[in-house]
Scaffold this motif. Structure first.
Motif, short mmCIF file in Angstrom:
data_model
loop_
_atom_site.label_atom_id
_atom_site.label_comp_id
_atom_site.label_asym_id
_atom_site.label_seq_id
_atom_site.Cartn_x
_atom_site.Cartn_y
_atom_site.Cartn_z
N ALA A 82 0.88 -1.24 0.01
CA ALA A 82 -0.07 -0.02 -0.05
C ALA A 82 0.80 1.09 -0.05
CB ALA A 82 -0.74 0.01 1.04
N VAL A 83 0.42 2.09 -0.67
CA VAL A 83 1.06 3.62 -0.56
C VAL A 83 0.21 4.13 0.81
CG1 VAL A 83 1.39 4.01 -3.15
CG2 VAL A 83 -0.80 4.83 -2.07
N ILE A 89 -2.07 10.86 -5.44
CA ILE A 89 -0.67 10.55 -5.72
C ILE A 89 -0.18 10.99 -6.79
CG2 ILE A 89 -0.92 8.20 -6.27
CD1 ILE A 89 1.41 7.67 -4.57
N THR A 90 0.91 11.51 -6.53
CA THR A 90 1.62 12.07 -8.06
C THR A 90 2.36 11.03 -8.65
OG1 THR A 90 1.86 14.41 -7.26
CG2 THR A 90 3.48 13.57 -8.88
N GLY A 110 -5.27 1.43 -0.36
CA GLY A 110 -4.09 2.10 -0.87
C GLY A 110 -3.13 1.05 -1.94
N ARG A 111 -3.65 0.07 -2.28
CA ARG A 111 -3.06 -0.82 -3.29
C ARG A 111 -3.64 -0.85 -4.76
NH1 ARG A 111 -2.77 -5.77 0.86
NH2 ARG A 111 -1.24 -4.59 2.26
N THR A 112 -4.41 0.21 -5.06
CA THR A 112 -4.68 0.46 -6.36
C THR A 112 -4.78 1.94 -6.64
OG1 THR A 112 -6.30 -1.61 -6.39
CG2 THR A 112 -6.51 0.21 -8.11
N GLY A 137 5.57 6.31 0.39
CA GLY A 137 5.26 7.09 1.43
C GLY A 137 6.47 8.13 1.73
N LEU A 138 6.38 8.78 3.14
CA LEU A 138 7.41 9.93 3.35
C LEU A 138 8.67 9.20 3.32
CD1 LEU A 138 7.84 12.78 3.72
CD2 LEU A 138 7.38 12.42 6.19
N LEU A 139 8.75 8.05 4.10
CA LEU A 139 10.14 7.37 4.63
C LEU A 139 10.20 6.24 3.85
CD1 LEU A 139 10.10 8.26 8.51
CD2 LEU A 139 11.29 9.51 6.48
#
Length: 168
Positions: A82-83, A89-90, A110-112, A137-139
């Motif tokens: 997931a994102v 999202i860009t 968050g997986r598609t 994600g951020l990190l």
């Protein structure tokens, strides 16, 4: 005499094989869902590592046509990880070397990642290669999926025909 019959049968078989040949879809898989939407899916040519890096998977690009819905056309990027973004999202999109950034929606869990509209399909119709790149994600680092688009024009034609609409 028997030889002539064998030759005639071979020629007849060859002629019908040519007529019945399916279009070359490359590695695209075309499917019709229970809800009537028609899809063409392709696995990325590369693998992303998941979990602790022990397992790898290929993201899947899916082109979607809905015969009775809006938007009629969409692109989906299906992931195993997931994102962390919740709505948008860009994604960096490289089509045959030309790069642009696009805003995609984040689907359930968050997986598609989803981009609606036929303009995305149009940009791919004559392309040979597609690379999508995004941040998990951020990190968490970046993901990248490379797709060799051989057979795409035939896949788009087939799903448009099944969807009873014109190709984008």
């Amino acid at each position: 005499m028997m030889r002539d019959v064998v030759v005639a049968a071979a020629l007849l078989f060859a002629a019908t094989s040519v007529v019945l040949a399916e279009p070359d879809l490359g590695n695209w898989r075309v499917d019709t869902g229970r809800d009537g939407q028609v899809t063409a899916s392709l696995h990325a040519s590369n693998k992303l590592l998941t979990g602790g890096g022990a397992l790898g998977y290929s993201p899947v690009l899916t082109l979607v046509c809905r015969p009775d819905g809006e938007p009629r056309w969409s692109e989906w990027l299906q992931l195993n990880d997931a994102v962390s973004a919740s709505r948008k999202i860009t994604i960096s999109v490289v089509v045959d070397g030309g790069k642009t950034d696009e805003s995609w929606s984040v689907g359930p869990r968050g997986r598609t990642l989803v981009r609606d509209g036929d303009d995305g399909i149009k940009r791919l119709a004559s392309a040979n290669r597609l690379t999508l790149s995004w941040r998990f994600g951020l990190l968490s680092g970046r993901g990248e999926a490379d797709f060799v688009l051989a057979g795409l024009a035939e896949a788009i034609s087939q799903i448009a025909a099944s969807c009873k609409t014109d190709p984008p």
